[in-house]
Enzyme design. Structure first.
Site, PDB file in Angstrom:
ATOM      1  CB  ALA A 109      -1.355  -0.248   1.452  1.00  0.00           C
TER       2      ALA A 109
ATOM      3  N   GLY B 215       0.636  -5.513   0.928  1.00  0.00           N
ATOM      4  CA  GLY B 215      -0.399  -5.327  -0.145  1.00  0.00           C
ATOM      5  C   GLY B 215      -0.240  -6.287  -1.480  1.00  0.00           C
TER       6      GLY B 215
ATOM      7  CD  GLU C 220      -2.415  -7.993   2.494  1.00  0.00           C
ATOM      8  OE1 GLU C 220      -2.047  -6.508   2.526  1.00  0.00           O
ATOM      9  OE2 GLU C 220      -2.819  -7.854   3.565  1.00  0.00           O
TER      10      GLU C 220
ATOM     11  CD  GLU D  50       1.614  -5.489   5.893  1.00  0.00           C
ATOM     12  OE1 GLU D  50       2.772  -6.612   5.878  1.00  0.00           O
ATOM     13  OE2 GLU D  50       1.091  -5.659   4.443  1.00  0.00           O
TER      14      GLU D  50
HETATM   15  N1  COA Z   1       4.558   2.818  -0.419  1.00  0.00           N
HETATM   16  C1  COA Z   1       5.210   4.150  -1.481  1.00  0.00           C
HETATM   17  N2  COA Z   1       6.043   4.390  -1.579  1.00  0.00           N
HETATM   18  C2  COA Z   1       6.666   3.307  -1.857  1.00  0.00           C
HETATM   19  C3  COA Z   1       6.462   2.451  -1.415  1.00  0.00           C
HETATM   20  C4  COA Z   1       5.869   2.148  -0.761  1.00  0.00           C
HETATM   21  N3  COA Z   1       4.737   0.634   0.155  1.00  0.00           N
HETATM   22  N4  COA Z   1       7.376   1.312  -1.645  1.00  0.00           N
HETATM   23  C5  COA Z   1       8.311   1.793  -2.329  1.00  0.00           C
HETATM   24  N5  COA Z   1       7.787   2.999  -2.607  1.00  0.00           N
HETATM   25  C6  COA Z   1       9.029   4.199  -2.725  1.00  0.00           C
HETATM   26  C7  COA Z   1      10.007   4.735  -2.012  1.00  0.00           C
HETATM   27  O1  COA Z   1       9.563   5.794  -1.302  1.00  0.00           O
HETATM   28  C8  COA Z   1      10.898   5.173  -3.186  1.00  0.00           C
HETATM   29  O2  COA Z   1      10.290   6.876  -3.833  1.00  0.00           O
HETATM   30  P1  COA Z   1      10.983   9.135  -3.903  1.00  0.00           P
HETATM   31  O3  COA Z   1      11.913   7.857  -5.052  1.00  0.00           O
HETATM   32  O4  COA Z   1      10.176   9.382  -3.941  1.00  0.00           O
HETATM   33  O5  COA Z   1      12.126   8.172  -2.783  1.00  0.00           O
HETATM   34  C9  COA Z   1      10.572   4.394  -4.444  1.00  0.00           C
HETATM   35  O6  COA Z   1       9.073   3.824  -4.341  1.00  0.00           O
HETATM   36  C10 COA Z   1      11.411   3.014  -5.146  1.00  0.00           C
HETATM   37  O7  COA Z   1      11.988   2.494  -3.382  1.00  0.00           O
HETATM   38  P2  COA Z   1      12.770   2.467  -2.610  1.00  0.00           P
HETATM   39  O8  COA Z   1      12.914   2.619  -1.227  1.00  0.00           O
HETATM   40  O9  COA Z   1      13.615   3.773  -3.456  1.00  0.00           O
HETATM   41  O10 COA Z   1      13.383   1.063  -3.694  1.00  0.00           O
HETATM   42  P3  COA Z   1      14.957   0.018  -2.920  1.00  0.00           P
HETATM   43  O11 COA Z   1      15.447  -0.489  -4.406  1.00  0.00           O
HETATM   44  O12 COA Z   1      15.663   1.072  -1.945  1.00  0.00           O
HETATM   45  O13 COA Z   1      13.412  -0.946  -2.484  1.00  0.00           O
HETATM   46  C11 COA Z   1      11.975  -2.034  -0.762  1.00  0.00           C
HETATM   47  C12 COA Z   1      12.360  -1.321  -2.139  1.00  0.00           C
HETATM   48  C13 COA Z   1      10.526  -2.542  -1.517  1.00  0.00           C
HETATM   49  C14 COA Z   1      12.539  -2.776   0.103  1.00  0.00           C
HETATM   50  C15 COA Z   1      11.411  -0.876  -0.551  1.00  0.00           C
HETATM   51  O14 COA Z   1      10.919   0.503  -1.737  1.00  0.00           O
HETATM   52  C16 COA Z   1      10.794  -1.367   0.904  1.00  0.00           C
HETATM   53  O15 COA Z   1      10.129  -1.128   2.127  1.00  0.00           O
HETATM   54  N6  COA Z   1       9.243  -0.896   0.208  1.00  0.00           N
HETATM   55  C17 COA Z   1       7.685  -0.907   1.289  1.00  0.00           C
HETATM   56  C18 COA Z   1       7.987  -2.031   1.778  1.00  0.00           C
HETATM   57  C19 COA Z   1       6.325  -2.095   2.718  1.00  0.00           C
HETATM   58  O16 COA Z   1       6.756  -1.873   3.902  1.00  0.00           O
HETATM   59  N7  COA Z   1       5.512  -2.313   2.473  1.00  0.00           N
HETATM   60  C20 COA Z   1       3.981  -2.742   2.688  1.00  0.00           C
HETATM   61  C21 COA Z   1       3.016  -1.167   3.183  1.00  0.00           C
HETATM   62  S1  COA Z   1       1.609  -1.269   4.310  1.00  0.00           S
END
Ligand code: COA
Length: 260
Positions: free
Chosen positions: A65, A110, A113, A133
């Site tokens: 999400a 999400g 999911e 999460e």
């Molecule tokens: N919501 C909002 N933005 C998200 C996102 C999410 N769930 N997942 C990634 N993004 C955004 C990042 O903020 C970043 O934006 P920016 O370039 O404007 O800073 C962009 O997508 C790229 O992500 P980034 O984190 O820089 O890539 P990465 O390769 O370093 O890491 C992940 C990849 C997937 C490990 C990391 O993005 C992450 O942990 N995401 C969240 C996962 C999560 O907690 N999901 C459950 C949400 S309830």
């Protein structure tokens, strides 16, 4: 026409690509509402026999999400978000036409999911699954506590949700979280289409009834644990830990949880 989705209808298979690659296809309000619309299209368009959900770009199916939309929301608003997304995911799960997930990268929160709401899953070797999460002071809110438990069993599901760790494709396959790993990432969509083409040649009315009866066996419906999950997801929005977790993510730092 969709703003956040790309769709292609070929050979009675609708391929739906979630198209926010710069945000790793995170599910913001627009994506959720357009997923709702496209699912209705799958139900009603007679030219569609089955569908594929996938993500744009090489990195992500869906990274969860959209965390930036969670800032400052109340408990009630959190519960509403969970209920809305869950309703759409139930429509996917109970679609009479098969919907497959082609997981091309991160399927987190999400995203995992959404893949689990689909009827089955194929993935690229680079796919990574998880319910992270807990790192945000949150819980899965689109059916993850229920569907992950049913797919891979209680012990594995609890460990994955409590650690928030990522599960590589091979482990996901061993656990039964994905049906097939497609070794060549470029062939993920074509292999998914091949599988759906086999199913599309079968009797549609029988297919619809198999899906319906399997969902009854799997208790996949808007009641019980699913309802409690939506309430519990909302409860997290009333905690300091959730504010800290989401803020820390957006500020790209480690969260400091206090149990409050
Ligand atoms: N919501 C909002 N933005 C998200 C996102 C999410 N769930 N997942 C990634 N993004 C955004 C990042 O903020 C970043 O934006 P920016 O370039 O404007 O800073 C962009 O997508 C790229 O992500 P980034 O984190 O820089 O890539 P990465 O390769 O370093 O890491 C992940 C990849 C997937 C490990 C990391 O993005 C992450 O942990 N995401 C969240 C996962 C999560 O907690 N999901 C459950 C949400 S309830």
């Amino acid at each position: 026409m969709y703003k956040t989705l790309h769709t292609d209808l070929t050979d009675n298979i609708l391929t739906v690509t979630i198209n926010r690659p710069d945000k790793l296809n995170a599910l913001n309000k627009d994506v959720i509402s357009e997923l709702g619309e496209v699912v209705e299209e799958i139900y009603t368009n007679k030219d569609i026999k089955s569908a594929i959900l996938t993500g744009a770009g090489p990195k992500a199916f869906v990274a969860g999400a959209d965390i930036s939309e969670f800032q400052g929301l109340s408990k009630e608003a959190g519960q509403k978000i969970s209920a809305k997304g869950s309703d759409i995911f139930f429509r996917i799960a109970s679609s009479p036409k098969p919907i497959a997930a082609a997981v091309n990268g991160f399927a987190l929160g999400g995203g995992c999911e959404l893949a689990m709401a689909c009827h089955f899953r194929l993935c690229a070797p680079t796919a990574k699954f998880g319910q992270p999460e807990v790192n945000l002071g949150l819980i899965p809110g689109y059916g993850g506590t229920q569907r992950l438990t049913k797919l891979i069993g209680r012990g594995r599901a609890i460990e994955i949700m409590l650690t928030g760790r990522m599960v590589e494709a091979t482990e996901a396959h061993t656990m039964g979280l994905v049906n097939y790993i497609v070794t060549e990432p470029d062939e993920l969509l074509s292999e998914t289409r091949k599988l759906l083409a086999i199913i599309n040649a079968k009797a549609p009315l029988a297919i619809a009834r198999i899906i319906e009866c399997v969902n009854i066996a799997a208790d996949d419906g808007p009641f019980g644990g699913f309802e409690r999950e939506q309430e519990a997801f909302g409860e997290c929005f009333g905690t300091e830990d959730m504010k800290e977790g989401t803020t820390a993510f957006l500020e790209k730092r480690k969260p400091r949880f206090r149990g409050a």
